[in-house]
Design an enzyme around this catalytic site. Structure first.
Site, PDB file in Angstrom:
ATOM      1  N   GLU A   1       0.818  -1.222   0.000  1.00 15.89           N
ATOM      2  CA  GLU A   1       0.000   0.000   0.000  1.00 15.89           C
ATOM      3  C   GLU A   1       0.850   1.271   0.000  1.00 15.89           C
ATOM      4  O   GLU A   1       0.669   2.179   0.823  1.00 15.89           O
ATOM      5  CB  GLU A   1      -0.960  -0.022   1.197  1.00 15.89           C
ATOM      6  CG  GLU A   1      -1.874  -1.236   1.158  1.00 15.89           C
ATOM      7  CD  GLU A   1      -2.847  -1.343   2.325  1.00 15.89           C
ATOM      8  OE1 GLU A   1      -2.914  -0.421   3.156  1.00 15.89           O
ATOM      9  OE2 GLU A   1      -3.529  -2.368   2.410  1.00 15.89           O
TER      10      GLU A   1
ATOM     11  N   GLU B   1      -5.774 -10.741  -1.826  1.00 12.73           N
ATOM     12  CA  GLU B   1      -6.612 -10.624  -0.617  1.00 12.73           C
ATOM     13  C   GLU B   1      -8.102 -10.606  -0.993  1.00 12.73           C
ATOM     14  O   GLU B   1      -8.873  -9.814  -0.500  1.00 12.73           O
ATOM     15  CB  GLU B   1      -6.238  -9.359   0.167  1.00 12.73           C
ATOM     16  CG  GLU B   1      -4.770  -9.264   0.519  1.00 12.73           C
ATOM     17  CD  GLU B   1      -4.416  -8.045   1.333  1.00 12.73           C
ATOM     18  OE1 GLU B   1      -5.321  -7.416   1.912  1.00 12.73           O
ATOM     19  OE2 GLU B   1      -3.226  -7.683   1.413  1.00 12.73           O
TER      20      GLU B   1
HETATM   21  O1  G3I Z   1      -5.876 -11.860  18.027  1.00 12.37           O
HETATM   22  C1  G3I Z   1      -5.496 -10.695  18.764  1.00 12.37           C
HETATM   23  C2  G3I Z   1      -6.161 -10.723  20.157  1.00 12.37           C
HETATM   24  O2  G3I Z   1      -5.642 -11.818  20.891  1.00 12.37           O
HETATM   25  C3  G3I Z   1      -5.867  -9.401  20.868  1.00 12.37           C
HETATM   26  O3  G3I Z   1      -6.563  -9.398  22.101  1.00 12.37           O
HETATM   27  C4  G3I Z   1      -6.359  -8.257  19.984  1.00 12.37           C
HETATM   28  C5  G3I Z   1      -6.135  -6.909  20.632  1.00 12.37           C
HETATM   29  O4  G3I Z   1      -4.837  -6.483  20.388  1.00 12.37           O
HETATM   30  O5  G3I Z   1      -5.622  -8.284  18.732  1.00 12.37           O
HETATM   31  C6  G3I Z   1      -5.925  -9.466  18.010  1.00 12.37           C
HETATM   32  O6  G3I Z   1      -5.163  -9.424  16.825  1.00 12.37           O
HETATM   33  C7  G3I Z   1      -5.720  -8.600  15.810  1.00 12.37           C
HETATM   34  C8  G3I Z   1      -5.684  -9.431  14.513  1.00 12.37           C
HETATM   35  O7  G3I Z   1      -6.149  -8.632  13.397  1.00 12.37           O
HETATM   36  C9  G3I Z   1      -6.538 -10.686  14.604  1.00 12.37           C
HETATM   37  O8  G3I Z   1      -7.874 -10.332  14.730  1.00 12.37           O
HETATM   38  C10 G3I Z   1      -4.811  -7.387  15.635  1.00 12.37           C
HETATM   39  O9  G3I Z   1      -4.914  -6.566  16.778  1.00 12.37           O
HETATM   40  C11 G3I Z   1      -5.275  -6.601  14.405  1.00 12.37           C
HETATM   41  O10 G3I Z   1      -4.375  -5.519  14.162  1.00 12.37           O
HETATM   42  C12 G3I Z   1      -5.288  -7.511  13.179  1.00 12.37           C
HETATM   43  O11 G3I Z   1      -5.862  -6.778  12.099  1.00 12.37           O
HETATM   44  C13 G3I Z   1      -5.447  -7.207  10.794  1.00 12.37           C
HETATM   45  C14 G3I Z   1      -5.086  -5.943   9.993  1.00 12.37           C
HETATM   46  O12 G3I Z   1      -4.762  -6.285   8.640  1.00 12.37           O
HETATM   47  C15 G3I Z   1      -3.903  -5.230  10.612  1.00 12.37           C
HETATM   48  O13 G3I Z   1      -2.794  -6.097  10.629  1.00 12.37           O
HETATM   49  C16 G3I Z   1      -6.608  -7.941  10.116  1.00 12.37           C
HETATM   50  O14 G3I Z   1      -6.858  -9.178  10.782  1.00 12.37           O
HETATM   51  C17 G3I Z   1      -6.269  -8.201   8.659  1.00 12.37           C
HETATM   52  O15 G3I Z   1      -7.399  -8.763   7.977  1.00 12.37           O
HETATM   53  C18 G3I Z   1      -5.870  -6.904   7.957  1.00 12.37           C
HETATM   54  O16 G3I Z   1      -5.450  -7.263   6.668  1.00 12.37           O
HETATM   55  C19 G3I Z   1      -5.130  -6.158   5.800  1.00 12.37           C
HETATM   56  C20 G3I Z   1      -3.901  -6.542   4.989  1.00 12.37           C
HETATM   57  O17 G3I Z   1      -2.826  -6.832   5.851  1.00 12.37           O
HETATM   58  C21 G3I Z   1      -3.558  -5.431   4.008  1.00 12.37           C
HETATM   59  N1  G3I Z   1      -4.714  -5.120   3.139  1.00 12.37           N
HETATM   60  C22 G3I Z   1      -5.930  -4.765   3.879  1.00 12.37           C
HETATM   61  C23 G3I Z   1      -6.306  -5.895   4.832  1.00 12.37           C
HETATM   62  C24 G3I Z   1      -7.598  -5.582   5.566  1.00 12.37           C
HETATM   63  O18 G3I Z   1      -7.431  -4.481   6.400  1.00 12.37           O
END
Ligand code: G3I
Length: 357
Positions: A165, A272
């Site tokens: 991105e 994705e």
């Molecule tokens: O699982 C932990 C949980 O144990 C904890 O209590 C909680 C609070 O911190 O966090 C949880 O992890 C989260 C994880 O998703 C799983 O749900 C992370 O905080 C959170 O930041 C993470 O978000 C991901 C996001 O990217 C940021 O990394 C999303 O799952 C993921 O689908 C999203 O993917 C992005 C791609 O990398 C780039 N393109 C867009 C796409 C969608 O936003």
């Protein structure tokens, strides 16, 4: 944005639109359950190219989910556990417990691992921000991070999203980031590719972005950036188009976008893929949204399959079961993925597979 803001034909999703769509979706006849399951072949068996899915380490503990992955894909992408937000602790040390579990799952099941993502404007953890001993110290830490992560999974990695991105939403240049500020707007990208190549002499290295189908100007800037990286000698080996789209995507949009992205001749990764129901515009009944979703699934399959074999790197779904989708955080009624919460194939999966026959 750490995610794909679907432009309203152009322009970010407004709060009113989100609420409007959500209410429209929620008001449909059917409960917020995905449609009735259908029969469809396993995704990988229907495709003449690698099929992938985003996963999380914890999901792999569920035998039913592990079986769904093994039956349907040949590649996995860590949804978040190979990103800086997981790997880089606040004191700058690294943790690899979850990524190692994901890599072990790939190894034991003979799956390709797709690394995601090394450098992203949306993540600049304190472990880096606190490095204020000038450019050299920061540049060393940047290189060490990339060498450590890419080097660790060299035996199982089939590719890496090196820069994610980078392009501004309006297509006017590139996004600002800690990496750009400390190492240079373009230089930090060249360095990331070079460090990744230093860590792994052969793995294909990708530039990845989103909304490339909705925003032709952003797509053009993305392709110009790719050409500039190649001209600078960066070992760019592929282009990722995330393809987070909605069920009302205009017919032909994906065919045009994927065709243009392939025009550079590099391998293409639909990296994705998901098709949101709730991000579709206007009050629509759920069956209409689900029919639109199946149409978009089919067009994505057709457009990707139409690429030359050498350019069909992989087609990755951003999750397999609806309940695992990031989009559920925006609207609990959304159902963007090929399988329902119980892991049963939906109309989209059937349409995707049928389009490949
Ligand atoms: O699982 C932990 C949980 O144990 C904890 O209590 C909680 C609070 O911190 O966090 C949880 O992890 C989260 C994880 O998703 C799983 O749900 C992370 O905080 C959170 O930041 C993470 O978000 C991901 C996001 O990217 C940021 O990394 C999303 O799952 C993921 O689908 C999203 O993917 C992005 C791609 O990398 C780039 N393109 C867009 C796409 C969608 O936003």
């Amino acid at each position: 944005m750490s995610g794909a803001d679907r432009p309203a034909a152009a322009g970010p999703l407004s709060r009113r639109t989100v609420l409007g769509s959500a209410l429209a979706l929620a008001g449909c006849e059917r409960p917020a359950q995905s449609a009735a399951p259908v029969s469809a072949p396993p995704l990988q068996s229907a495709a003449g190219f690698p099929v992938g899915a985003a996963i999380q380490a914890a999901q792999l503990q569920d035998p039913a989910f592990a079986a769904l992955v093994a039956a349907n894909v040949s590649q996995i992408t860590p949804e978040w556990e190979m990103k800086m937000e997981y790997v880089v602790a606040d004191d700058g040390t690294f943790r690899f417990d979850a990524p190692d579990r994901i890599a072990a799952f790939a190894r034991t099941r003979g799956l390709r691992l797709f690394g995601h993502t090394l450098v992203w404007y949306a993540q600049s953890p304190p472990g880096f921000e606190r490095l204020d001993e000038g450019r050299v110290r920061f540049a060393d830490a940047y290189r060490n991070y990339i060498l450590a992560l890419v080097g660790r999974y060299r035996d199982v990695a089939a590719g890496w999203d090196v820069v994610n991105e980078a392009v501004a939403e309006d297509g006017e240049g590139w996004r600002d980031s800690l990496w750009a500020q400390r190492l240079g707007a373009f230089e930090h990208m060249v360095l990331a590719f070079r460090h990744a190549r230093e860590a792994d002499a052969a793995v294909p290295l990708f530039l990845n972005d989103y909304n490339l189908e909705y925003l032709p100007k952003k797509r053009a800037t993305f392709l110009k950036l790719a050409e500039r990286l190649l001209a600078a000698g960066a070992p760019l080996g592929g282009l990722g188009t995330q393809t987070h789209v909605a069920a009302d995507l205009a017919p032909g949009t994906l065919r045009t976008a994927i065709g243009e992205i392939a025009s550079l001749g590099l391998p293409v990764h639909v990296s994705e893929f998901d098709v949101s129901l709730s991000r579709a515009r206007g009050p629509r009944r759920r069956p209409e949204l689900e029919a639109g979703q199946a149409r978009v699934y089919a067009e994505a399959a057709e457009a990707f399959a139409a690429l030359p074999a050498a350019q069909r790197f992989a087609f990755t779904f951003w999750g397999l079961r609806d309940k695992d989708s990031w989009l559920k955080r925006e609207n609990g009624a959304d159902a963007p993925l090929p399988f329902d919460d119980q892991g049963r194939p939906k109309a989209g999966a059937a349409a995707w597979a049928a389009a490949l026959r």
